[in-house]
Design a protein around this motif. Structure first.
Motif, PDB file in Angstrom:
ATOM      1  N   LYS A  52      42.946  -8.907 -38.631  1.00 53.33           N
ATOM      2  CA  LYS A  52      44.468  -8.347 -38.144  1.00 53.33           C
ATOM      3  C   LYS A  52      45.145  -9.269 -37.088  1.00 53.33           C
ATOM      4  CE  LYS A  52      43.001  -3.465 -37.968  1.00 53.33           C
ATOM      5  NZ  LYS A  52      42.981  -2.159 -37.003  1.00 53.33           N
ATOM      6  N   LYS A  53      46.274  -9.452 -37.250  1.00 53.24           N
ATOM      7  CA  LYS A  53      46.989 -10.497 -36.392  1.00 53.24           C
ATOM      8  C   LYS A  53      47.069  -9.917 -34.992  1.00 53.24           C
ATOM      9  CE  LYS A  53      50.269 -12.023 -39.947  1.00 53.24           C
ATOM     10  NZ  LYS A  53      51.721 -12.073 -40.206  1.00 53.24           N
ATOM     11  N   ALA A  54      46.885 -10.578 -33.971  1.00 62.29           N
ATOM     12  CA  ALA A  54      46.832 -10.263 -32.571  1.00 62.29           C
ATOM     13  C   ALA A  54      48.290  -9.846 -32.082  1.00 62.29           C
ATOM     14  CB  ALA A  54      46.751 -11.312 -31.468  1.00 62.29           C
ATOM     15  N   LYS A  55      48.073  -8.430 -31.613  1.00 63.75           N
ATOM     16  CA  LYS A  55      49.464  -7.684 -31.221  1.00 63.75           C
ATOM     17  C   LYS A  55      50.277  -8.699 -30.157  1.00 63.75           C
ATOM     18  CE  LYS A  55      47.951  -3.262 -32.465  1.00 63.75           C
ATOM     19  NZ  LYS A  55      47.965  -1.707 -31.944  1.00 63.75           N
ATOM     20  N   PRO A  56      51.628  -8.680 -30.319  1.00 58.90           N
ATOM     21  CA  PRO A  56      52.230  -9.508 -28.909  1.00 58.90           C
ATOM     22  C   PRO A  56      52.198  -8.730 -27.945  1.00 58.90           C
ATOM     23  CG  PRO A  56      53.843  -8.560 -30.569  1.00 58.90           C
ATOM     24  CD  PRO A  56      52.348  -8.309 -31.170  1.00 58.90           C
ATOM     25  N   VAL A  57      52.448  -9.071 -26.774  1.00 56.94           N
ATOM     26  CA  VAL A  57      52.299  -8.321 -25.479  1.00 56.94           C
ATOM     27  C   VAL A  57      53.614  -8.401 -24.957  1.00 56.94           C
ATOM     28  CG1 VAL A  57      51.204  -8.029 -23.224  1.00 56.94           C
ATOM     29  CG2 VAL A  57      49.842  -9.175 -25.064  1.00 56.94           C
ATOM     30  N   ARG A  58      54.055  -7.221 -24.335  1.00 57.63           N
ATOM     31  CA  ARG A  58      55.511  -7.028 -23.731  1.00 57.63           C
ATOM     32  C   ARG A  58      55.142  -6.461 -22.334  1.00 57.63           C
ATOM     33  NH1 ARG A  58      58.814  -3.686 -28.272  1.00 57.63           N
ATOM     34  NH2 ARG A  58      58.808  -5.075 -30.043  1.00 57.63           N
ATOM     35  N   PHE A  59      56.070  -6.957 -21.532  1.00 53.73           N
ATOM     36  CA  PHE A  59      56.032  -6.468 -19.919  1.00 53.73           C
ATOM     37  C   PHE A  59      57.077  -6.046 -19.564  1.00 53.73           C
ATOM     38  CE2 PHE A  59      53.720 -10.411 -21.050  1.00 53.73           C
ATOM     39  CZ  PHE A  59      52.518 -10.484 -20.482  1.00 53.73           C
ATOM     40  N   GLU A  64      55.069  -2.337  -5.208  1.00 53.76           N
ATOM     41  CA  GLU A  64      54.038  -2.416  -6.191  1.00 53.76           C
ATOM     42  C   GLU A  64      52.787  -1.876  -5.855  1.00 53.76           C
ATOM     43  OE1 GLU A  64      52.673  -5.504  -9.657  1.00 53.76           O
ATOM     44  OE2 GLU A  64      54.083  -6.193  -8.230  1.00 53.76           O
ATOM     45  N   ILE A  65      52.126  -1.134  -6.730  1.00 58.04           N
ATOM     46  CA  ILE A  65      50.794  -0.538  -6.483  1.00 58.04           C
ATOM     47  C   ILE A  65      49.760  -0.839  -7.449  1.00 58.04           C
ATOM     48  CG2 ILE A  65      51.883   1.411  -5.293  1.00 58.04           C
ATOM     49  CD1 ILE A  65      51.285   3.161  -7.598  1.00 58.04           C
ATOM     50  N   GLY A  66      50.218  -1.664  -8.580  1.00 58.78           N
ATOM     51  CA  GLY A  66      49.296  -2.088  -9.717  1.00 58.78           C
ATOM     52  C   GLY A  66      49.835  -2.160 -10.847  1.00 58.78           C
ATOM     53  N   GLU A  67      48.952  -1.992 -11.989  1.00 58.53           N
ATOM     54  CA  GLU A  67      49.377  -2.148 -13.398  1.00 58.53           C
ATOM     55  C   GLU A  67      48.754  -1.042 -14.240  1.00 58.53           C
ATOM     56  OE1 GLU A  67      50.363  -6.226 -15.707  1.00 58.53           O
ATOM     57  OE2 GLU A  67      48.137  -5.558 -15.977  1.00 58.53           O
ATOM     58  N   GLU A  95      50.968  -4.608 -27.564  1.00 60.03           N
ATOM     59  CA  GLU A  95      50.451  -4.161 -26.244  1.00 60.03           C
ATOM     60  C   GLU A  95      51.547  -4.121 -25.003  1.00 60.03           C
ATOM     61  OE1 GLU A  95      47.019  -5.738 -22.951  1.00 60.03           O
ATOM     62  OE2 GLU A  95      46.883  -6.222 -25.205  1.00 60.03           O
ATOM     63  N   LEU A  96      51.493  -3.281 -24.198  1.00 57.34           N
ATOM     64  CA  LEU A  96      52.432  -3.276 -23.179  1.00 57.34           C
ATOM     65  C   LEU A  96      51.567  -3.098 -21.989  1.00 57.34           C
ATOM     66  CD1 LEU A  96      55.367  -2.384 -22.075  1.00 57.34           C
ATOM     67  CD2 LEU A  96      54.761  -0.088 -22.218  1.00 57.34           C
ATOM     68  N   ARG A  97      52.121  -3.985 -20.918  1.00 57.27           N
ATOM     69  CA  ARG A  97      51.683  -3.932 -19.614  1.00 57.27           C
ATOM     70  C   ARG A  97      52.875  -3.612 -18.396  1.00 57.27           C
ATOM     71  NH1 ARG A  97      48.159  -9.724 -20.102  1.00 57.27           N
ATOM     72  NH2 ARG A  97      46.801  -9.139 -21.925  1.00 57.27           N
ATOM     73  N   LEU A  98      52.689  -2.558 -17.884  1.00 53.73           N
ATOM     74  CA  LEU A  98      53.810  -2.178 -16.885  1.00 53.73           C
ATOM     75  C   LEU A  98      53.275  -2.463 -15.456  1.00 53.73           C
ATOM     76  CD1 LEU A  98      55.179   0.927 -18.462  1.00 53.73           C
ATOM     77  CD2 LEU A  98      56.174  -1.381 -18.567  1.00 53.73           C
ATOM     78  N   ARG A  99      54.111  -3.106 -14.489  1.00 59.62           N
ATOM     79  CA  ARG A  99      53.795  -3.199 -13.119  1.00 59.62           C
ATOM     80  C   ARG A  99      54.455  -1.724 -12.699  1.00 59.62           C
ATOM     81  NH1 ARG A  99      57.587  -7.320 -10.736  1.00 59.62           N
ATOM     82  NH2 ARG A  99      56.203  -6.863  -8.930  1.00 59.62           N
ATOM     83  N   VAL A 100      53.609  -0.985 -11.806  1.00 59.43           N
ATOM     84  CA  VAL A 100      54.016   0.504 -11.158  1.00 59.43           C
ATOM     85  C   VAL A 100      54.341   0.089  -9.896  1.00 59.43           C
ATOM     86  CG1 VAL A 100      53.195   2.862 -10.980  1.00 59.43           C
ATOM     87  CG2 VAL A 100      52.127   1.291 -12.831  1.00 59.43           C
ATOM     88  N   LEU A 101      55.768   0.781  -9.558  1.00 57.62           N
ATOM     89  CA  LEU A 101      56.170   0.741  -8.255  1.00 57.62           C
ATOM     90  C   LEU A 101      56.562   2.122  -7.885  1.00 57.62           C
ATOM     91  CD1 LEU A 101      57.518  -2.000 -10.295  1.00 57.62           C
ATOM     92  CD2 LEU A 101      58.010  -2.670  -7.749  1.00 57.62           C
ATOM     93  N   THR A 102      56.418   2.311  -6.675  1.00 55.23           N
ATOM     94  CA  THR A 102      56.887   3.472  -6.053  1.00 55.23           C
ATOM     95  C   THR A 102      57.812   3.301  -4.932  1.00 55.23           C
ATOM     96  OG1 THR A 102      54.946   3.473  -4.211  1.00 55.23           O
ATOM     97  CG2 THR A 102      54.265   4.125  -6.514  1.00 55.23           C
TER      98      THR A 102
END
Length: 353
Positions: free
Chosen positions: A241-248, A299-302, A311-318
């Motif tokens: 399998k090819k590595a999945k791209p990462v989105r932010f 920001e409180i985390g990811e 793959e998705l990486r989201l910064r979480v803000l409140t």
């Protein structure tokens, strides 16, 4: 018996007796599942409900049986027939689907239910079922065999794995998949196609598993070339399998007096039609910017989430907000809305709780 022997001989003498051995094993070890009638019941005149068969097959795509079972029972309590589902509100169905993932399935689920209701009945053949929205080759074969006892092959990932091992398939995987589909199609017995399909599903799920297959109790080990080689876990031999791209991106927990801000996402595209939290674009370069109507967020985390193709990486803000929300957003109680959110947004809301 004669029909099963004829089907096996058509696939070659090597597989003579395989369908009988599999069905005998299934009669003793069939799993009890909420959408399934028991082994042998078809012979006593029990007819499976095609709606329940179809709904289960759609839910089980890319989803485990334990995870799907609770959703299935909730769906069938709320919408016990295909006509009831066809008349449901889109938003209610999308909310009930939240957490199952692959949300295009839910949109196609409604389209299919409405088409069947408009027709007045289900197509009874594999070819007819293929004409319905959201039904591909595997689902058409499964519903034709399980619901209508048609001699159709239902070849999914479990069945591919079982027969890749039986054949010790070493060729190009695309070619081997066609070879497996042809072989399974020849082996399907005319008198018990539904139980044959269920038996293969159960064998792949409980014995011929991806890791540590339990060959000692497998009813098909006499026909299995991979077992004879002593290395069944080598199969299937799929391309790497090819590595999945990462989105932010960023996702916001905007709290007001009566809950958190949510929107109904556009009907087309990823998570289409689902409730969602305010979020930026999701980009591989990470340059999506911030939402211009939100100020002072902390920001409180990811959170991370894996979709089919990335793959998705989201910064979480409140942020606390007392002002009016932009068009398209509304405040919902955070406790009650969580169950209606897709998993990626549930993760963000949980992080902020």
């Amino acid at each position: 018996m004669a029909k099963r022997e004829k089907a096996a001989s058509a696939a070659g003498a090597r597989f003579d007796g395989l369908p009988d051995a599999l069905l005998d094993w299934y009669g003793r070890h069939a799993r009890t599942l909420p959408w399934r009638i028991g082994p042998g019941e078809r012979g006593r005149g029990v007819v499976p409900d095609p709606y329940r068969v179809w709904l289960a097959e759609i839910m089980l795509q890319q989803t485990t049986v334990p995870h799907a079972a609770g959703y299935f029972e909730a769906f069938t309590r709320t919408w016990p027939t295909v006509e009831a589902l066809a008349s449901a509100e889109d938003g209610d169905v999308m909310a009930a689907w939240a957490g199952l993932g692959y949300y295009a399935r839910a949109r196609n689920l409604l389209k299919c239910a409405r088409e069947v209701a408009a027709r007045g009945s289900w197509p009874r053949t594999e070819a007819g079922l293929r004409e319905l929205p959201g039904i591909g080759p595997y689902t058409a074969g499964a519903v034709a065999a399980l619901a209508f006892n048609q001699r159709a092959a239902a070849v999914d990932g479990n069945v591919d794995r079982v027969f890749a091992r039986i054949l010790a398939a070493k060729g190009e995987w695309k070619d081997e998949k066609r070879r497996i589909a042809d072989l399974v199609g020849e082996l399907v017995p005319e008198d018990r196609p539904g139980e044959f399909a269920e038996a293969l599903m159960d064998l792949g799920a409980t014995i011929c598993t991806p890791k540590r297959p339990n060959c000692l109790i497998c009813p098909l080990r006499a026909w299995c070339a991979a077992h004879a080689e002593g290395e069944p876990e080598r199969y299937p031999m799929k391309p790497a399998k090819k590595a999945k791209p990462v989105r932010f991106g960023e996702v916001y927990i905007v709290r007001g007096a009566s809950g958190v801000a949510v929107e109904t996402r556009p009907s087309q595209g990823l998570l289409g039609g689902m409730l969602g939290l305010p979020t930026t674009e999701w980009r591989e370069d990470g340059k999506a910017g911030r939402l211009d109507w939100i100020e002072g967020a902390q920001e409180i985390g990811e959170v991370k989430h894996v979709f089919t193709h990335f793959e998705l990486r989201l910064r979480v803000l409140t942020v606390e907000s007392e002002g009016a929300l932009p068009d398209g957003y509304e405040l919902r109680d955070s406790g009650s809305v969580a169950d209606a959110l897709p998993s990626v947004f549930r993760k963000a809301l949980k992080l902020a709780s």
